[in-house]
Each structure stands twice: as structure tokens, then as C-alpha cells.
Write an enzyme that holds these catalytic residues in place. Structure first.
Site, short mmCIF file in Angstrom:
data_model
loop_
_atom_site.label_atom_id
_atom_site.label_comp_id
_atom_site.label_asym_id
_atom_site.label_seq_id
_atom_site.Cartn_x
_atom_site.Cartn_y
_atom_site.Cartn_z
N GLY A 190 25.42 62.28 17.06
CA GLY A 190 26.62 63.09 17.17
C GLY A 190 27.27 62.87 18.53
O GLY A 190 26.62 62.37 19.45
N HIS B 112 24.62 71.98 18.23
CA HIS B 112 24.54 71.18 19.46
C HIS B 112 25.92 70.65 19.82
O HIS B 112 26.35 70.75 20.99
CB HIS B 112 23.53 70.04 19.25
CG HIS B 112 23.41 69.11 20.40
ND1 HIS B 112 22.26 69.00 21.16
CD2 HIS B 112 24.31 68.24 20.96
CE1 HIS B 112 22.46 68.10 22.12
NE2 HIS B 112 23.69 67.62 22.01
N GLU B 113 26.62 70.08 18.83
CA GLU B 113 27.93 69.47 19.12
C GLU B 113 28.97 70.52 19.49
O GLU B 113 29.74 70.34 20.42
CB GLU B 113 28.41 68.63 17.92
CG GLU B 113 27.53 67.44 17.58
CD GLU B 113 27.16 66.57 18.77
OE1 GLU B 113 27.94 66.47 19.73
OE2 GLU B 113 26.05 66.01 18.74
N GLN C 179 32.37 64.77 25.89
CA GLN C 179 31.38 63.81 26.41
C GLN C 179 32.01 62.48 26.82
O GLN C 179 31.41 61.73 27.58
CB GLN C 179 30.27 63.54 25.37
CG GLN C 179 29.35 64.73 25.17
CD GLN C 179 28.27 64.40 24.15
OE1 GLN C 179 28.51 64.45 22.96
NE2 GLN C 179 27.08 64.06 24.62
N CYS D 26 20.26 64.45 23.92
CA CYS D 26 21.71 64.44 24.09
C CYS D 26 22.11 63.16 24.81
O CYS D 26 21.45 62.77 25.78
CB CYS D 26 22.14 65.66 24.90
SG CYS D 26 23.91 65.77 25.16
N LEU D 27 23.18 62.54 24.35
CA LEU D 27 23.66 61.31 25.00
C LEU D 27 24.09 61.57 26.44
O LEU D 27 24.16 60.64 27.24
CB LEU D 27 24.82 60.70 24.20
CG LEU D 27 24.44 60.20 22.80
CD1 LEU D 27 25.70 59.87 22.00
CD2 LEU D 27 23.52 58.99 22.88
N HIS E 63 28.97 71.71 23.00
CA HIS E 63 29.64 70.85 23.97
C HIS E 63 31.09 71.30 24.21
O HIS E 63 31.62 71.15 25.31
CB HIS E 63 29.66 69.39 23.49
CG HIS E 63 28.41 68.62 23.76
ND1 HIS E 63 27.98 68.31 25.04
CD2 HIS E 63 27.49 68.06 22.93
CE1 HIS E 63 26.85 67.60 24.97
NE2 HIS E 63 26.53 67.44 23.69
NI NI Z 1 24.85 66.29 23.20
#
Ligand code: NI
Length: 177
Positions: free
Chosen positions: A46, A141-142, A51, A99-100, A145
Site C-alpha cells: 500500500g 494503516h494507509e 509518502q 511501512c515503506l 498516513h
Molecule cells: Ni505506511
């Protein structure tokens, strides 16, 4: 275009993102393409617009089933714009997240077990889904952000937060979000 993913510590990740007001615009289409390219490049599960430094309420996610990770449920490829989350029970469930923007780490995070999400697809059509388990986790989670929240801020047991190699020596891990 593959974009740089901001990492935890960058103040842009703490900001609250703004709703999309115009659909079917070249800017929104380009943003979504860049998000797809970036997520695919990093094998992510995701990605949220902030981000890549865009403060708009846009997230994408999707997970294919993979025999190497039988515990990870498949999640359909989804574009979710201006999302609203509604928990459908008070039940919480803990699970591992990555997480990226926090690469190479994992944490044990409590989330609502079951919820409804509603929002708009990339053409501006409203839709909603009732989901649970890993699908519900990825959505939470998304959407976090978009409110400037990274998963480490949700961790309660910090003995279950750390580097992948230290937590899971020798194991290959599922995708980050
Ligand atoms: Ni993340």
C-alpha cells in the site's frame, strides 16, 4: 514515474492531508500513476500520497496471495480517495506491520478488527466495503498516513518493534505498506 518515498522523520509525514476536490484531472491521474509505479517498484502492499510528498487524501493498496506467506490474506487492488473509516465492532486485533516510510522494520500494532470504509474511486464514483482482518489492517494503516500518523505511534508493546533481521532472523517477510 517512480517517486522517492519519504522516510520517518521528514516533517511532511506528520501533516494532515487535504481532500481531493476534482476528479478525472490530469494531476490526479498522474498522481495515481506515480503511486502505482512507486508501490510496484518497492513491492509494497500500500502507499499513501503523503509518502511521496503530496498532501492529498489518496491511498492505494492491494496484496496478491502468496504461498510463501499463507497468513497474509489477499486484498483487492484498490484506489481509495477521501476515505472514511467506521469500525463495525469494538474488537481490536494485533498484527505485524511494516511501512515503506520505515523501511527494514516491523511492529506489532493493534487495529480495529472489522470496519467499513467508504470513499471515492479514481473516477469519482463513491463506493464502500465492509472488511476485516488484514484487509481492514491495511486500510487503517494507509488512512492513518493521511492524518500524519505512522504505525510506530500506535504500538503499545515496544518489545515487538524492531529491525526485521533482529525480530525474524533468516525469514523473508511480506510487503511493507
Ligand atoms: Ni505506511
Amino acid at each position: 514515474m517512480i517517486r522517492e518515498v519519504l522516510r520517518m522523520g521528514d516533517p511532511r509525514l506528520w501533516q494532515k492531508s487535504l481532500p481531493v476536490t476534482r476528479f478525472n484531472s490530469p494531476e490526479l491521474n498522474q498522481l495515481l500513476q506515480d503511486m502505482r509505479d512507486t508501490m510496484a517498484h518497492l513491492n509494497g502492499a500500500g502507499l499513501a500520497a503523503p509518502q511521496i510528498g503530496v498532501q492529498l487524501r489518496v491511498v492505494i493498496f492491494g496484496v496478491k496471495s502468496n504461498p510463501r506467506y499463507p497468513d497474509v490474506e489477499e486484498v483487492p487492488d484498490t484506489v481509495l480517495i477521501n476515505p472514511e473509516l467506521t469500525p463495525l465492532s469494538s474488537e481490536m486485533e494485533d498484527g505485524w506491520e511494516g511501512c515503506l516510510s520505515v523501511p527494514g522494520m516491523r511492529g506489532w500494532v493493534p487495529r480495529w478488527k472489522k470496519l467499513r470504509y467508504a470513499g471515492f474511486d479514481e473516477r469519482g464514483k463513491r463506493f464502500k466495503r465492509e472488511v476485516d482482518g488484514f484487509h481492514a489492517r491495511v486500510a487503517q494503516h494507509e488512512v492513518d498516513h493521511l492524518d500524519g500518523i505512522l504505525y510506530p505511534m500506535r504500538i503499545r508493546d515496544f518489545t515487538r518493534f524492531g529491525f526485521n533481521e533482529a525480530l525474524f532472523p533468516g525469514q523473508e517477510l511480506p510487503a511493507e505498506e
